[in-house]
Write a protein that holds these residues in place. Structure first.
Motif, PDB file in Angstrom:
ATOM      1  N   HIS A 223       0.799  -1.227   0.000  1.00 57.78           N
ATOM      2  CA  HIS A 223       0.000   0.000   0.000  1.00 57.78           C
ATOM      3  C   HIS A 223       0.834   1.282   0.000  1.00 57.78           C
ATOM      4  N   ALA A 224       2.135   1.150  -0.119  1.00 61.61           N
ATOM      5  CA  ALA A 224       3.017   2.319  -0.171  1.00 61.61           C
ATOM      6  C   ALA A 224       2.772   3.103  -1.458  1.00 61.61           C
ATOM      7  N   ALA A 225       2.961   4.397  -1.375  1.00 57.77           N
ATOM      8  CA  ALA A 225       2.784   5.275  -2.538  1.00 57.77           C
ATOM      9  C   ALA A 225       3.964   5.142  -3.492  1.00 57.77           C
ATOM     10  N   THR A 226       3.686   5.278  -4.772  1.00 56.28           N
ATOM     11  CA  THR A 226       4.743   5.317  -5.771  1.00 56.28           C
ATOM     12  C   THR A 226       5.284   6.745  -5.868  1.00 56.28           C
ATOM     13  N   LEU A 227       6.421   6.893  -6.521  1.00 58.50           N
ATOM     14  CA  LEU A 227       6.945   8.242  -6.740  1.00 58.50           C
ATOM     15  C   LEU A 227       5.939   9.087  -7.510  1.00 58.50           C
ATOM     16  N   ALA A 228       5.228   8.484  -8.455  1.00 61.01           N
ATOM     17  CA  ALA A 228       4.214   9.226  -9.222  1.00 61.01           C
ATOM     18  C   ALA A 228       3.111   9.733  -8.289  1.00 61.01           C
ATOM     19  N   ASP A 229       2.691   8.906  -7.339  1.00 60.38           N
ATOM     20  CA  ASP A 229       1.672   9.318  -6.367  1.00 60.38           C
ATOM     21  C   ASP A 229       2.165  10.489  -5.518  1.00 60.38           C
TER      22      ASP A 229
ATOM     23  N   SER B 221       9.365  27.539   3.106  1.00 58.07           N
ATOM     24  CA  SER B 221       8.888  28.534   2.146  1.00 58.07           C
ATOM     25  C   SER B 221       8.301  27.834   0.929  1.00 58.07           C
ATOM     26  N   LEU B 222       7.559  28.593   0.125  1.00 58.11           N
ATOM     27  CA  LEU B 222       7.024  28.054  -1.123  1.00 58.11           C
ATOM     28  C   LEU B 222       8.162  27.615  -2.039  1.00 58.11           C
ATOM     29  N   GLU B 223       9.241  28.366  -2.039  1.00 62.65           N
ATOM     30  CA  GLU B 223      10.400  28.018  -2.879  1.00 62.65           C
ATOM     31  C   GLU B 223      10.984  26.664  -2.465  1.00 62.65           C
ATOM     32  N   ASP B 224      11.043  26.392  -1.161  1.00 62.08           N
ATOM     33  CA  ASP B 224      11.522  25.090  -0.689  1.00 62.08           C
ATOM     34  C   ASP B 224      10.594  23.971  -1.153  1.00 62.08           C
ATOM     35  N   ALA B 225       9.293  24.211  -1.099  1.00 57.10           N
ATOM     36  CA  ALA B 225       8.322  23.210  -1.557  1.00 57.10           C
ATOM     37  C   ALA B 225       8.464  22.985  -3.061  1.00 57.10           C
ATOM     38  N   GLN B 226       8.641  24.045  -3.816  1.00 59.01           N
ATOM     39  CA  GLN B 226       8.824  23.922  -5.261  1.00 59.01           C
ATOM     40  C   GLN B 226      10.112  23.183  -5.590  1.00 59.01           C
ATOM     41  N   GLU B 227      11.161  23.413  -4.815  1.00 59.34           N
ATOM     42  CA  GLU B 227      12.422  22.697  -5.009  1.00 59.34           C
ATOM     43  C   GLU B 227      12.229  21.206  -4.751  1.00 59.34           C
ATOM     44  N   HIS B 228      11.442  20.880  -3.731  1.00 59.95           N
ATOM     45  CA  HIS B 228      11.139  19.476  -3.437  1.00 59.95           C
ATOM     46  C   HIS B 228      10.418  18.824  -4.623  1.00 59.95           C
ATOM     47  N   VAL B 229       9.464  19.537  -5.209  1.00 62.26           N
ATOM     48  CA  VAL B 229       8.750  19.016  -6.382  1.00 62.26           C
ATOM     49  C   VAL B 229       9.731  18.785  -7.535  1.00 62.26           C
ATOM     50  N   ALA B 230      10.643  19.701  -7.756  1.00 63.22           N
ATOM     51  CA  ALA B 230      11.643  19.548  -8.817  1.00 63.22           C
ATOM     52  C   ALA B 230      12.526  18.319  -8.559  1.00 63.22           C
ATOM     53  N   GLU B 231      12.912  18.117  -7.299  1.00 60.58           N
ATOM     54  CA  GLU B 231      13.715  16.939  -6.947  1.00 60.58           C
ATOM     55  C   GLU B 231      12.932  15.653  -7.160  1.00 60.58           C
ATOM     56  N   LEU B 232      11.636  15.673  -6.840  1.00 54.45           N
ATOM     57  CA  LEU B 232      10.798  14.498  -7.086  1.00 54.45           C
ATOM     58  C   LEU B 232      10.699  14.195  -8.576  1.00 54.45           C
ATOM     59  N   ARG B 233      10.570  15.224  -9.396  1.00 57.57           N
ATOM     60  CA  ARG B 233      10.521  15.012 -10.855  1.00 57.57           C
ATOM     61  C   ARG B 233      11.809  14.362 -11.347  1.00 57.57           C
ATOM     62  N   GLU B 234      12.948  14.818 -10.830  1.00 61.51           N
ATOM     63  CA  GLU B 234      14.230  14.222 -11.200  1.00 61.51           C
ATOM     64  C   GLU B 234      14.288  12.761 -10.761  1.00 61.51           C
ATOM     65  N   ARG B 235      13.780  12.482  -9.586  1.00 61.09           N
ATOM     66  CA  ARG B 235      13.796  11.105  -9.085  1.00 61.09           C
ATOM     67  C   ARG B 235      12.883  10.205  -9.907  1.00 61.09           C
ATOM     68  N   VAL B 236      11.731  10.718 -10.316  1.00 61.89           N
ATOM     69  CA  VAL B 236      10.842   9.949 -11.188  1.00 61.89           C
ATOM     70  C   VAL B 236      11.552   9.641 -12.498  1.00 61.89           C
ATOM     71  N   ALA B 237      12.253  10.623 -13.051  1.00 62.80           N
ATOM     72  CA  ALA B 237      12.986  10.413 -14.302  1.00 62.80           C
ATOM     73  C   ALA B 237      14.084   9.364 -14.120  1.00 62.80           C
ATOM     74  N   ARG B 238      14.719   9.355 -12.972  1.00 64.52           N
ATOM     75  CA  ARG B 238      15.828   8.433 -12.706  1.00 64.52           C
ATOM     76  C   ARG B 238      15.341   7.041 -12.306  1.00 64.52           C
TER      77      ARG B 238
ATOM     78  N   GLY C  44      11.924   5.918 -12.052  1.00 65.33           N
ATOM     79  CA  GLY C  44      10.664   5.450 -12.618  1.00 65.33           C
ATOM     80  C   GLY C  44       9.471   5.834 -11.757  1.00 65.33           C
ATOM     81  N   ALA C  45       8.359   6.077 -12.414  1.00 68.45           N
ATOM     82  CA  ALA C  45       7.146   6.538 -11.740  1.00 68.45           C
ATOM     83  C   ALA C  45       6.579   5.495 -10.779  1.00 68.45           C
ATOM     84  N   ASP C  46       6.803   4.212 -11.058  1.00 65.04           N
ATOM     85  CA  ASP C  46       6.238   3.152 -10.217  1.00 65.04           C
ATOM     86  C   ASP C  46       7.118   2.763  -9.045  1.00 65.04           C
ATOM     87  N   PHE C  47       8.278   3.395  -8.928  1.00 63.82           N
ATOM     88  CA  PHE C  47       9.185   3.089  -7.815  1.00 63.82           C
ATOM     89  C   PHE C  47       8.537   3.507  -6.498  1.00 63.82           C
TER      90      PHE C  47
END
Length: 93
Positions: free
Chosen positions: A35-41, A65-82, A84-87
């Protein structure tokens, strides 16, 4: 009889999580491997949360800050690319 010590309980299914098993922590909840979330989730959650203008967003509780949250989203996108979305990012109990 199972003599293993229960460390956590899956928030979704109630299954016991024992030492050595894979699980996913999320704030005050824990999830079994199934039941763990995927990176895509996780990415979809944070993208929507960062874009939330209603005042109900969670990011102010998690980031300075909002900038820190946006940076986290950018890092998640990089991780999904590296990785995979189902990881599923899991830890060992």
């Amino acid at each position: 009889m199972d003599d293993r010590v229960q460390l956590y309980v899956c928030e979704n299914c109630g299954r016991s999580i024992h030492e050595g098993e894979k699980y996913q922590p999320a704030d005050d909840a824990n999830f079994c491997e199934e039941h763990a979330a995927t990176l895509a989730d996780i990415l979809a959650f944070w993208e929507g949360d960062v874009a939330d203008q209603s005042g109900d967003a969670y990011w102010p509780d998690e980031f300075e800050s909002l900038e820190d949250a946006q940076e986290h989203v950018a890092e998640l996108r990089e991780r999904v690319a590296r990785d995979g979305a189902d990881f599923k990012p899991l830890r060992e109990a």
